[in-house]
Write an enzyme that holds these catalytic residues in place. Structure first.
Site, PDB file in Angstrom:
ATOM      1  N   HIS A  44       0.856  -1.195   0.000  1.00 19.33           N
ATOM      2  CA  HIS A  44       0.000   0.000   0.000  1.00 19.33           C
ATOM      3  C   HIS A  44       0.888   1.240   0.000  1.00 19.33           C
ATOM      4  CE1 HIS A  44       1.034   0.438   4.223  1.00 19.33           C
ATOM      5  NE2 HIS A  44       0.637  -0.803   4.443  1.00 19.33           N
TER       6      HIS A  44
HETATM    7  P1  TYD Z   1      -1.260  -2.705   8.132  1.00 19.88           P
HETATM    8  O1  TYD Z   1      -0.490  -1.440   8.131  1.00 19.88           O
HETATM    9  O2  TYD Z   1      -2.497  -2.766   7.273  1.00 19.88           O
HETATM   10  O3  TYD Z   1      -0.275  -3.898   7.759  1.00 19.88           O
HETATM   11  P2  TYD Z   1      -0.042  -4.571   6.332  1.00 19.88           P
HETATM   12  O4  TYD Z   1      -0.034  -3.456   5.361  1.00 19.88           O
HETATM   13  O5  TYD Z   1       1.263  -5.265   6.459  1.00 19.88           O
HETATM   14  O6  TYD Z   1      -1.181  -5.498   6.132  1.00 19.88           O
HETATM   15  O7  TYD Z   1      -1.647  -3.068   9.621  1.00 19.88           O
HETATM   16  C1  TYD Z   1      -2.250  -4.297   9.980  1.00 19.88           C
HETATM   17  C2  TYD Z   1      -3.278  -4.042  11.062  1.00 19.88           C
HETATM   18  O8  TYD Z   1      -2.668  -3.457  12.198  1.00 19.88           O
HETATM   19  C3  TYD Z   1      -4.393  -3.122  10.614  1.00 19.88           C
HETATM   20  O9  TYD Z   1      -5.613  -3.660  11.083  1.00 19.88           O
HETATM   21  C4  TYD Z   1      -4.152  -1.837  11.348  1.00 19.88           C
HETATM   22  C5  TYD Z   1      -3.320  -2.231  12.548  1.00 19.88           C
HETATM   23  N1  TYD Z   1      -2.315  -1.200  12.885  1.00 19.88           N
HETATM   24  C6  TYD Z   1      -2.527  -0.383  13.965  1.00 19.88           C
HETATM   25  O10 TYD Z   1      -3.549  -0.475  14.676  1.00 19.88           O
HETATM   26  N2  TYD Z   1      -1.573   0.566  14.276  1.00 19.88           N
HETATM   27  C7  TYD Z   1      -0.451   0.724  13.544  1.00 19.88           C
HETATM   28  O11 TYD Z   1       0.411   1.595  13.856  1.00 19.88           O
HETATM   29  C8  TYD Z   1      -0.254  -0.125  12.396  1.00 19.88           C
HETATM   30  C9  TYD Z   1       0.951   0.009  11.519  1.00 19.88           C
HETATM   31  C10 TYD Z   1      -1.209  -1.074  12.099  1.00 19.88           C
END
Ligand code: TYD
Length: 130
Positions: A44
């Site tokens: 993303h």
């Molecule tokens: P995400 O950034 O979507 O990870 P990836 O892109 O690797 O799939 O994050 C995964 C989950 O964690 C999403 O539900 C949001 C949560 N999250 C938080 O609550 N706080 C944060 O600082 C981050 C980075 C993710």
């Protein structure tokens, strides 16, 4: 970017400060670990958030895409960091066993800041470059 490395027979030490060498104030820190073989994280871009990524342990690849041109960078030293600007698509992959990715972020977590649709990303990236 090279990070400071204080070599010492007792073990090395590196450090990061907001603004040196990271070009933003640090609002948030998270880390990715226990990644099973073959899994990817990320995939993303962000509207506003900027990041600084460090392989604290082990290694992984960061695929960055600045609007259709992809580049793969391997992070495999705890004294190297990768600065990723906003509106850059990024994916973390090829994690070695027991690797730990430390990510320093310029913004608080906000789901609305995510661009998860690649076509929408390309469009926004193009508009930004005009
Ligand atoms: P995400 O950034 O979507 O990870 P990836 O892109 O690797 O799939 O994050 C995964 C989950 O964690 C999403 O539900 C949001 C949560 N999250 C938080 O609550 N706080 C944060 O600082 C981050 C980075 C993710």
């Amino acid at each position: 970017m090279d990070l400071p490395k204080i070599s010492d027979p007792r073990g090395n030490l590196s450090f990061i400060e907001a603004g040196r060498p990271i070009p933003f104030g640090i609002r948030r820190i998270y880390w990715i670990y226990n990644v099973p073989g073959g899994e990817c994280r990320g995939g993303h871009a962000y509207l506003k958030n900027r990041e600084f990524i460090v392989a604290l342990s082990g290694s992984f690849d960061v695929v960055i895409d600045n609007g259709g041109v992809m580049r793969t960078l391997t992070l495999n030293r705890p004294y190297l960091g990768l600065y990723v600007q906003n509106l850059v698509w990024r994916r973390l992959e090829n994690f070695s066993t027991n690797s730990v990715a430390l990510i320093l972020s310029s913004e608080d977590f906000c789901e609305d800041d995510y661009i998860r649709d690649y076509k929408a990303f390309l469009k926004l990236n193009k508009m930004e470059k005009r």
